[in-house]
Enzyme design. Structure first.
Site, PDB file in Angstrom:
ATOM      1  N   GLU A 187      30.148 -56.759 -89.374  1.00 50.16           N
ATOM      2  CA  GLU A 187      29.597 -56.622 -90.729  1.00 50.16           C
ATOM      3  C   GLU A 187      29.962 -55.287 -91.382  1.00 50.16           C
ATOM      4  O   GLU A 187      29.087 -54.488 -91.729  1.00 50.16           O
ATOM      5  CB  GLU A 187      28.075 -56.793 -90.702  1.00 50.16           C
ATOM      6  CG  GLU A 187      27.617 -58.147 -90.209  1.00 50.16           C
ATOM      7  CD  GLU A 187      26.104 -58.353 -90.332  1.00 50.16           C
ATOM      8  OE1 GLU A 187      25.386 -57.388 -90.647  1.00 50.16           O
ATOM      9  OE2 GLU A 187      25.650 -59.488 -90.108  1.00 50.16           O
ATOM     10  N   GLU A 247      26.753 -64.882 -85.570  1.00 52.41           N
ATOM     11  CA  GLU A 247      25.317 -64.611 -85.697  1.00 52.41           C
ATOM     12  C   GLU A 247      24.723 -65.644 -86.641  1.00 52.41           C
ATOM     13  O   GLU A 247      25.313 -65.991 -87.651  1.00 52.41           O
ATOM     14  CB  GLU A 247      25.016 -63.223 -86.297  1.00 52.41           C
ATOM     15  CG  GLU A 247      25.253 -62.056 -85.391  1.00 52.41           C
ATOM     16  CD  GLU A 247      24.884 -60.731 -86.060  1.00 52.41           C
ATOM     17  OE1 GLU A 247      23.980 -60.701 -86.929  1.00 52.41           O
ATOM     18  OE2 GLU A 247      25.508 -59.716 -85.711  1.00 52.41           O
TER      19      GLU A 247
END
Length: 462
Positions: free
Chosen positions: A168, A367
């Site tokens: 991320e 995720e």
């Protein structure tokens, strides 16, 4: 279990976490300080219940038992990160032999249990000394990151065949340089875009270093949190707002990672507002020639936007929100504990976009998860009955299965997270794990979802 949704052979079932969030031992065995250690030391009140990263979930000591627990619930893969400040205290220079020993033991223990290690090199945890000279604002730090990555490949690449450069990468940009929820708590879009650009350059340099090394026969990729941008309506102004949000929050990293170039529309917006980063010409060739083999997709919630209702204050800091307003769709399904919308179809929309616009790159859900506060409310006969988490996973897997049926190259599903872990400023406010963690004793207890996931992995479907 009757299997209605059968997944492809060798599908990756597992979970994900990061060093700072589970290891603990923050000041032990030669580890250097990272920005989270430092920020907690200086402003502990900004962390939920004043809990910092010093001990977290104690994976550093309990990794053997934890890996056995992973095996017990059917994991065949597990993503974790290496702490740059543990491996190379200060971020550059001498390698910490105790850290090498620890990560070797973790990797070997996973392999012993037939769990493939997916190793991420950077998960928000800049060494403090490097942040002191600007972190990824500073081009020199890009080169030190490349050197750190090369050390990891040489030390562990004989056994690790799934590497990821960043998790991320937009989050440190948003949190550290736009919205004040990560250290260094700067609000400065020009610096934000420089950090974003340097991060993608660092990723490409690490990929190039990996491919130049002898004997590295694995895959190297990146993990992006892709948040589909949905317009309020099909009115051209709303559609344009969603397109611009997508440029800032998805394509800014997705396009260079997979296609090797930045979206021209975004470049034009930044040029128009005098916010282009400093670029050296050869950088763009490096980015073009070193795209990823594999894409990890983190998906939690959609982004819904509408056209701006008011002209931005020209004296306010430049922000992506100058171009759109958030939109709360009436009737949306919510996770009330986290304040996030639950929209399972988003996972399908992401995969179709990757299929149609990004060469159908090999990808996996790296995720997905549901954070719930005060989960003890659901304790019954010593077990947390987290049916809400099972329903959440089922809903997303159903749409992922449909995407695979329609030709998307989705290779696996990793829940965030294996056991409750420390979540940055939120600390342990919201619990995400298959296993609950007692913060006082560090005891782990499987939740109902752990038993459910064991059956899913066993039958390769549900």
């Amino acid at each position: 279990m009757t299997v209605q949704y059968q997944f492809p052979d060798n599908f990756w079932w597992g979970s994900a976490t990061s060093a700072t969030q589970i290891e603990g031992a923050a000041f032990e065995e030669g580890k250097g300080m990272n920005i989270w250690d430092y920020w907690y030391e200086t402003e502990p009140d900004r962390f939920f219940d004043g809990i910092g990263p010093e001990t977290t979930s104690d994976f550093y000591r309990q990794y053997k038992e934890d890996i056995q627990r992973m095996k017990d619930i059917g994991h065949n893969s597990f993503r974790f990160s290496i702490s740059w400040s543990r491996l190379i205290p200060g971020g550059r220079g001498e390698v910490n032999a105790q850290a090498v020993d620890f990560y070797n033991r973790v990797i070997n223990e996973l392999l012993k249990h037939d769990i493939e290690p997916f190793v991420n090199l950077y998960h928000f945890d800049m060494p403090k000394e490097l942040q002191d000279i600007g972190g990824f604002e500073n081009r020199q730090v890009v080169l030190w990151y490349e050197a750190y990555a090369s050390v990891c490949f040489e030390l562990f690449g004989d056994r690790v065949k799934k590497w990821f450069t960043f998790n991320e990468p937009i989050v440190p940009v948003e949190g550290g340089y736009l919205y004040d929820f990560h250290y260094p708590n700067i609000v400065d879009a020009k610096k934000a875009f420089q950090v974003a650009y340097h991060t993608m350059l660092a990723s490409a340099l690490a990929i190039r270093a990996y491919r130049r090394l002898d004997g590295q026969d694995g895959q190297i990729g990146i993990i992006l949190n892709l948040t589909p941008s949905y317009p309020r309506s099909q009115h051209p102004a709303d559609v344009k707002a969603a397109h611009t949000a997508d440029l800032f929050f998805n394509r800014s990293f997705l396009d260079p990672a997979v296609l090797g170039e930045f979206p021209q529309d975004l470049v034009e917006i930044l040029r128009e507002h005098d916010h282009l980063p400093v670029v050296e010409q050869e950088d763009l060739t490096v980015i073009k020639e070193n795209t990823v083999d594999l894409l990890g997709v983190n998906y939690y919630q959609p982004r819904r936007v509408k056209a701006k209702e008011h002209t931005p204050n020209p004296d306010s800091p430049f922000m992506p929100e100058w171009f759109f307003d958030p939109y709360e769709m009436p009737g949306r399904k919510m996770n009330p504990y986290r304040g996030w919308e639950i929209y399972e179809k988003g996972i399908y929309d992401i995969m179709i976009n990757l299929r149609d616009n990004y060469g159908n790159i090999d990808s996996f859900i790296s995720e997905n998860g549901m954070g719930v506060q005060d989960e003890e409310r659901f304790l019954k006969d010593g077990r947390i009955e987290d049916d809400y988490r099972i329903d959440f996973i089922k809903g997303h897997l159903t749409w992922l299965h449909r995407a695979i049926e329609e030709g998307c190259h989705a290779k696996g599903y990793h829940l965030w997270t294996f056991m409750d872990n420390w979540s940055w400023m939120n600390a342990y406010k919201n619990r995400y794990g298959f296993y609950s963690v007692n913060l006082h004793t560090k005891e782990r207890t499987p939740k109902k979802s752990a038993y459910w996931m064991k059956e899913v992995a066993k039958h390769n479907g549900f």
